[in-house]
Design an enzyme around this catalytic site. Structure first.
Site, short mmCIF file in Angstrom:
data_model
loop_
_atom_site.label_atom_id
_atom_site.label_comp_id
_atom_site.label_asym_id
_atom_site.label_seq_id
_atom_site.Cartn_x
_atom_site.Cartn_y
_atom_site.Cartn_z
N SER A 1 -5.37 12.60 3.71
CA SER A 1 -6.10 12.13 4.74
C SER A 1 -5.08 11.70 5.51
CB SER A 1 -5.83 10.48 4.00
OG SER A 1 -6.90 9.85 5.43
N GLN A 2 -4.65 11.47 7.02
CA GLN A 2 -3.71 11.91 7.86
C GLN A 2 -2.42 12.58 7.18
OE1 GLN A 2 -2.63 8.22 9.86
NE2 GLN A 2 -0.30 7.20 8.41
N HIS B 1 -13.79 9.74 0.38
CA HIS B 1 -12.34 10.13 0.55
C HIS B 1 -11.56 10.16 -0.37
CE1 HIS B 1 -9.88 10.69 4.35
NE2 HIS B 1 -9.25 9.50 3.56
N MET C 1 -2.63 6.91 5.31
CA MET C 1 -2.53 5.54 6.20
C MET C 1 -3.10 4.79 4.87
SD MET C 1 -4.32 3.91 9.61
CE MET C 1 -3.54 5.22 10.54
N ASP D 1 -17.71 11.48 2.07
CA ASP D 1 -16.30 10.95 3.01
C ASP D 1 -17.06 9.99 3.50
OD1 ASP D 1 -14.65 9.87 3.99
OD2 ASP D 1 -13.38 11.83 3.41
#
Ligand SMILES: *[C@@H]1O[C@H](CO)[C@@H](O)[C@H](O)[C@H]1NC(C)=O
Ligand SMILES: *[C@@H]1O[C@H](CO)[C@@H](O)[C@H](O)[C@H]1NC(C)=O
Ligand SMILES: *[C@@H]1O[C@H](CO)[C@@H](O)[C@H](O)[C@H]1NC(C)=O
Ligand SMILES: *[C@@H]1O[C@H](CO)[C@@H](O)[C@H](O)[C@H]1NC(C)=O
Length: 291
Positions: free
Chosen positions: A105-106, A274, A30, A218
């Site tokens: 990530s997503q 992250h 994202m 993270d």
């Protein structure tokens, strides 16, 4: 005679090394896009360089251009994004014999949905970098800073989370699991929380390997254990259970246990925040799944 044998060996070796490398599909996170030179662009370059052999790398764009792609990462319903990607993969002639998938990530949980819903063309290895497989209950940089403020924003997000635009698809409120199961249109579905869908398990088990990378420091994903299918115990937001302790694993609703028992589940930890990893870490830990 001797020379002939050497030539034969050489040509055999050449044939092997010239085998087409397995194509790679990337799905960005994202706020990012397919083609940002600092993120997916550099990952694409890294994969091309390390896998070699002119490997075909497709960095997914959701929409018709980079602006739409970035907006859709925030705004487009996750199920629609997955459907869009399934169609893109199906019509790409270079992917028809199978591909390896790298989700960021997503993009990690979205590609898992692709594996579960769209078995053709076949996804061979799925590598999730910091994917939120059990969702999130927090917002970037929250754990560790001002807890009062964190809790306040969580409450605000909770009110609108399932219907609001950002994070809706994988907001997971451990204080209200029943509502999560009912209202979550994406994550609860792919995690077999709504109904049990045997197809999801059958398809996930077609993977050669499921590789889940968690970032040890993270600060974006709360709880970061979600990157390995861990999550807060029901009813509070402090104590966390891990994958082994989850119902999903113990009842093997998704095939995670079977993947593990057949040596096809890898839980990797990368130091750093992250999505922060070095080329050397990638080469030492990930490259073997792509070669
Ligand atoms: C299970 O998932 C498959 C693949 O997405 C879908 O076609 C099917 O309708 C689902 N079944 C149920 C009962 O939801
Ligand atoms: C945290 O934020 C709240 C609300 O803004 C404030 O009242 C409180 O003093 C802050 N606590 C700390 C430890 O900074
Ligand atoms: C989960 O925690 C249990 C108990 O501490 C431990 O035995 C198990 O290895 C852990 N599993 C993972 C995947 O970390
Ligand atoms: C996978 O299996 C190994 C060995 O049987 C076990 O130690 C490990 O905890 C399992 N992983 C999970 C996520 O439970």
């Amino acid at each position: 005679m001797m020379l002939g044998a050497v030539a034969l060996l050489l040509s055999a070796a050449l044939t092997v090394s010239q085998a087409e490398p397995v194509p790679v599909v990337l799905w960005h996170g994202m706020g990012d896009s397919c083609c940002n030179p600092l993120s997916m662009g550099s990952i694409k370059g890294l994969v091309e360089k390390k896998v070699g052999g002119g490997v075909y790398v497709k960095s997914l764009m959701i929409g018709n251009n980079i602006v739409e792609d970035t907006e859709n990462g925030f705004l487009m319903n996750a199920n629609d994004q997955v459907t869009n990607v399934c169609a893109q993969l199906k019509k790409d002639p270079k992917l028809q014999n199978g591909y390896n998938a790298l989700g960021f990530s997503q993009g990690g949980q979205f590609l898992r949905a692709v594996a579960q819903r769209c078995p053709s063309p076949p996804m061979l290895n799925l590598i999730s970098f910091g994917g939120q497989h059990q969702g999130v209950y927090g917002f970037p940089h929250c754990p560790g800073e001002n807890q009062t403020l964190c809790d306040y924003v969580r409450k605000l997000l909770n009110i609108g989370a399932y219907i609001s635009l950002t994070q809706a698809e994988y907001w997971h409120d451990p204080l209200n699991e029943a509502e999560y199961r009912q209202a979550s249109v994406f994550l609860a579905d792919i995690n077999q929380e709504k109904a049990f869908n045997q197809t999801y398990k059958t398809n996930l088990l077609k993977l050669k390997n499921l590789v889940l990378v968690k970032f040890a420091d993270d600060t974006m994903v709360d709880p970061k254990d979600s990157e390995w299918f861990g999550f807060y115990d029901e009813g509070q937001a402090v104590k966390v259970h891990n994958m082994t302790q989850s119902k999903l694993y113990q009842q093997d609703l998704l095939g995670l246990k079977e993947l593990n028992e057949s040596g096809r589940l890898a839980l990797l930890a990368s130091p750093g925040d992250h999505l922060q990893f070095t080329d050397a870490w990638f080469e030492a830990n990930i490259l073997k799944f792509l070669k």
